[in-house]
Write a protein that holds these residues in place. Structure first.
Motif, PDB file in Angstrom:
ATOM      1  N   LYS A  44       8.048  45.988 -64.475  1.00  0.00           N
ATOM      2  CA  LYS A  44       8.619  46.083 -62.902  1.00  0.00           C
ATOM      3  C   LYS A  44       7.215  45.447 -61.882  1.00  0.00           C
ATOM      4  O   LYS A  44       7.701  45.118 -61.407  1.00  0.00           O
ATOM      5  CB  LYS A  44       9.249  47.320 -63.231  1.00  0.00           C
ATOM      6  CG  LYS A  44      10.389  47.011 -63.552  1.00  0.00           C
ATOM      7  CD  LYS A  44      11.792  49.005 -63.014  1.00  0.00           C
ATOM      8  CE  LYS A  44      13.123  48.953 -62.981  1.00  0.00           C
ATOM      9  NZ  LYS A  44      13.618  50.326 -62.933  1.00  0.00           N
ATOM     10  N   GLN A  45       5.885  46.541 -62.408  1.00  0.00           N
ATOM     11  CA  GLN A  45       4.856  46.529 -61.289  1.00  0.00           C
ATOM     12  C   GLN A  45       4.712  45.455 -62.086  1.00  0.00           C
ATOM     13  O   GLN A  45       4.326  44.297 -60.488  1.00  0.00           O
ATOM     14  CB  GLN A  45       4.186  47.558 -62.157  1.00  0.00           C
ATOM     15  CG  GLN A  45       2.812  47.020 -60.687  1.00  0.00           C
ATOM     16  CD  GLN A  45       1.795  48.605 -61.312  1.00  0.00           C
ATOM     17  OE1 GLN A  45       1.886  49.117 -61.950  1.00  0.00           O
ATOM     18  NE2 GLN A  45       1.063  48.436 -60.436  1.00  0.00           N
ATOM     19  N   ARG A  46       4.585  44.171 -62.861  1.00  0.00           N
ATOM     20  CA  ARG A  46       3.591  42.650 -63.187  1.00  0.00           C
ATOM     21  C   ARG A  46       4.963  41.902 -62.300  1.00  0.00           C
ATOM     22  O   ARG A  46       4.213  41.777 -61.787  1.00  0.00           O
ATOM     23  CB  ARG A  46       3.342  42.960 -64.357  1.00  0.00           C
ATOM     24  CG  ARG A  46       2.975  41.606 -64.270  1.00  0.00           C
ATOM     25  CD  ARG A  46       2.750  41.389 -66.347  1.00  0.00           C
ATOM     26  NE  ARG A  46       2.442  42.550 -66.822  1.00  0.00           N
ATOM     27  CZ  ARG A  46       3.654  42.864 -68.111  1.00  0.00           C
ATOM     28  NH1 ARG A  46       4.348  42.044 -68.222  1.00  0.00           N
ATOM     29  NH2 ARG A  46       3.510  43.061 -68.901  1.00  0.00           N
ATOM     30  N   GLU A  47       6.718  41.945 -62.441  1.00  0.00           N
ATOM     31  CA  GLU A  47       7.354  40.868 -61.915  1.00  0.00           C
ATOM     32  C   GLU A  47       6.941  41.103 -60.115  1.00  0.00           C
ATOM     33  O   GLU A  47       7.183  40.788 -59.875  1.00  0.00           O
ATOM     34  CB  GLU A  47       8.545  41.229 -62.300  1.00  0.00           C
ATOM     35  CG  GLU A  47       8.298  41.197 -63.712  1.00  0.00           C
ATOM     36  CD  GLU A  47      10.541  42.079 -64.166  1.00  0.00           C
ATOM     37  OE1 GLU A  47      11.207  42.296 -63.619  1.00  0.00           O
ATOM     38  OE2 GLU A  47      10.205  41.223 -65.425  1.00  0.00           O
ATOM     39  N   GLN A  48       6.601  43.122 -59.630  1.00  0.00           N
ATOM     40  CA  GLN A  48       6.515  42.551 -57.909  1.00  0.00           C
ATOM     41  C   GLN A  48       5.785  41.999 -57.442  1.00  0.00           C
ATOM     42  O   GLN A  48       5.446  41.059 -56.668  1.00  0.00           O
ATOM     43  CB  GLN A  48       6.691  44.185 -57.741  1.00  0.00           C
ATOM     44  CG  GLN A  48       6.252  44.440 -56.648  1.00  0.00           C
ATOM     45  CD  GLN A  48       6.024  45.806 -56.036  1.00  0.00           C
ATOM     46  OE1 GLN A  48       6.455  46.643 -57.017  1.00  0.00           O
ATOM     47  NE2 GLN A  48       6.326  46.291 -55.146  1.00  0.00           N
ATOM     48  N   ILE A  49       3.884  42.338 -58.309  1.00  0.00           N
ATOM     49  CA  ILE A  49       3.127  41.978 -58.067  1.00  0.00           C
ATOM     50  C   ILE A  49       3.155  40.279 -58.476  1.00  0.00           C
ATOM     51  O   ILE A  49       2.527  39.570 -57.153  1.00  0.00           O
ATOM     52  CB  ILE A  49       1.865  42.028 -59.269  1.00  0.00           C
ATOM     53  CG1 ILE A  49       1.512  43.520 -58.165  1.00  0.00           C
ATOM     54  CG2 ILE A  49       0.257  41.499 -58.800  1.00  0.00           C
ATOM     55  CD1 ILE A  49       0.372  44.779 -59.085  1.00  0.00           C
ATOM     56  N   GLU A  50       4.040  39.525 -59.473  1.00  0.00           N
ATOM     57  CA  GLU A  50       3.871  38.104 -59.632  1.00  0.00           C
ATOM     58  C   GLU A  50       4.456  37.148 -58.223  1.00  0.00           C
ATOM     59  O   GLU A  50       4.282  36.579 -57.587  1.00  0.00           O
ATOM     60  CB  GLU A  50       4.636  37.683 -60.696  1.00  0.00           C
ATOM     61  CG  GLU A  50       3.517  37.950 -61.701  1.00  0.00           C
ATOM     62  CD  GLU A  50       4.251  38.143 -63.351  1.00  0.00           C
ATOM     63  OE1 GLU A  50       5.344  37.378 -62.735  1.00  0.00           O
ATOM     64  OE2 GLU A  50       3.129  37.569 -64.350  1.00  0.00           O
ATOM     65  N   LYS A  51       5.895  38.263 -58.126  1.00  0.00           N
ATOM     66  CA  LYS A  51       7.002  37.741 -56.514  1.00  0.00           C
ATOM     67  C   LYS A  51       5.909  37.860 -55.309  1.00  0.00           C
ATOM     68  O   LYS A  51       5.953  36.047 -54.539  1.00  0.00           O
ATOM     69  CB  LYS A  51       7.790  38.953 -56.346  1.00  0.00           C
ATOM     70  CG  LYS A  51       8.621  38.062 -55.653  1.00  0.00           C
ATOM     71  CD  LYS A  51       9.828  39.027 -55.787  1.00  0.00           C
ATOM     72  CE  LYS A  51      10.927  38.841 -54.282  1.00  0.00           C
ATOM     73  NZ  LYS A  51      11.439  39.223 -54.392  1.00  0.00           N
ATOM     74  N   GLU A  52       5.152  38.385 -55.338  1.00  0.00           N
ATOM     75  CA  GLU A  52       3.999  39.131 -53.870  1.00  0.00           C
ATOM     76  C   GLU A  52       2.894  37.484 -54.319  1.00  0.00           C
ATOM     77  O   GLU A  52       2.759  37.034 -53.009  1.00  0.00           O
ATOM     78  CB  GLU A  52       3.263  40.033 -53.851  1.00  0.00           C
ATOM     79  CG  GLU A  52       4.585  41.022 -53.557  1.00  0.00           C
ATOM     80  CD  GLU A  52       3.663  42.281 -53.784  1.00  0.00           C
ATOM     81  OE1 GLU A  52       2.510  42.665 -53.528  1.00  0.00           O
ATOM     82  OE2 GLU A  52       4.243  43.812 -53.545  1.00  0.00           O
ATOM     83  N   VAL A  53       2.333  37.752 -55.234  1.00  0.00           N
ATOM     84  CA  VAL A  53       1.514  36.632 -55.105  1.00  0.00           C
ATOM     85  C   VAL A  53       1.838  35.057 -55.114  1.00  0.00           C
ATOM     86  O   VAL A  53       1.820  34.207 -54.391  1.00  0.00           O
ATOM     87  CB  VAL A  53       0.656  36.500 -56.077  1.00  0.00           C
ATOM     88  CG1 VAL A  53      -0.303  35.095 -56.357  1.00  0.00           C
ATOM     89  CG2 VAL A  53       0.040  37.176 -56.661  1.00  0.00           C
ATOM     90  N   ALA A  54       3.336  34.783 -55.882  1.00  0.00           N
ATOM     91  CA  ALA A  54       3.688  33.518 -55.165  1.00  0.00           C
ATOM     92  C   ALA A  54       4.394  33.090 -53.959  1.00  0.00           C
ATOM     93  O   ALA A  54       3.804  32.431 -53.160  1.00  0.00           O
ATOM     94  CB  ALA A  54       4.976  33.362 -56.033  1.00  0.00           C
ATOM     95  N   ASP A  55       5.099  34.373 -53.071  1.00  0.00           N
ATOM     96  CA  ASP A  55       5.415  34.264 -51.758  1.00  0.00           C
ATOM     97  C   ASP A  55       3.592  33.915 -50.507  1.00  0.00           C
ATOM     98  O   ASP A  55       4.061  33.040 -49.689  1.00  0.00           O
ATOM     99  CB  ASP A  55       5.432  35.711 -51.140  1.00  0.00           C
ATOM    100  CG  ASP A  55       6.828  36.378 -51.619  1.00  0.00           C
ATOM    101  OD1 ASP A  55       7.586  34.886 -52.045  1.00  0.00           O
ATOM    102  OD2 ASP A  55       7.784  36.828 -51.813  1.00  0.00           O
ATOM    103  N   ARG A  56       2.540  34.387 -51.749  1.00  0.00           N
ATOM    104  CA  ARG A  56       1.491  34.302 -50.666  1.00  0.00           C
ATOM    105  C   ARG A  56       0.936  32.826 -50.489  1.00  0.00           C
ATOM    106  O   ARG A  56       0.166  31.984 -49.799  1.00  0.00           O
ATOM    107  CB  ARG A  56       0.316  35.341 -51.040  1.00  0.00           C
ATOM    108  CG  ARG A  56       0.502  36.510 -50.824  1.00  0.00           C
ATOM    109  CD  ARG A  56      -0.852  37.116 -50.732  1.00  0.00           C
ATOM    110  NE  ARG A  56      -0.350  38.713 -51.274  1.00  0.00           N
ATOM    111  CZ  ARG A  56      -0.806  38.939 -52.238  1.00  0.00           C
ATOM    112  NH1 ARG A  56      -1.918  38.645 -52.564  1.00  0.00           N
ATOM    113  NH2 ARG A  56      -0.863  40.773 -52.493  1.00  0.00           N
ATOM    114  N   ARG A  57       1.557  31.654 -51.729  1.00  0.00           N
ATOM    115  CA  ARG A  57       1.434  30.847 -51.626  1.00  0.00           C
ATOM    116  C   ARG A  57       1.875  29.754 -51.081  1.00  0.00           C
ATOM    117  O   ARG A  57       1.282  28.743 -50.972  1.00  0.00           O
ATOM    118  CB  ARG A  57       0.987  30.358 -53.294  1.00  0.00           C
ATOM    119  CG  ARG A  57      -0.036  30.830 -54.070  1.00  0.00           C
ATOM    120  CD  ARG A  57       0.162  30.930 -56.290  1.00  0.00           C
ATOM    121  NE  ARG A  57      -1.084  31.782 -56.322  1.00  0.00           N
ATOM    122  CZ  ARG A  57      -0.900  31.517 -57.594  1.00  0.00           C
ATOM    123  NH1 ARG A  57      -0.139  30.635 -58.236  1.00  0.00           N
ATOM    124  NH2 ARG A  57      -2.067  32.260 -58.731  1.00  0.00           N
TER     125      ARG A  57
END
Length: 61
Positions: A44-57
């Protein structure tokens, strides 16, 4: 006095960090006895971080 060899070398640390990044691990710990521990990251934490990184890109003009 002669110096004792290092338990963990800089190359060992770099190799452990690269491996942790490749598998998406949460942390790398290096113990005093030279043991290198790679701690997994909860899904769950990994998915949240990946989503945040994708939003920043995302670039909005």
């Amino acid at each position: 006095m002669s110096r004792t060899p290092a338990r963990v070398t800089q190359a060992d640390v770099a190799r452990a960090i690269r491996a942790a990044q490749q598998c998406g691990a949460g942390a790398v710990k290096i113990m005093q006895d030279g043991t290198i521990l790679i701690e997994p990251q909860p899904a769950k934490q990994r998915e949240q971080i990946e989503k945040e990184v994708a939003d920043r890109r995302r670039i909005v003009l």
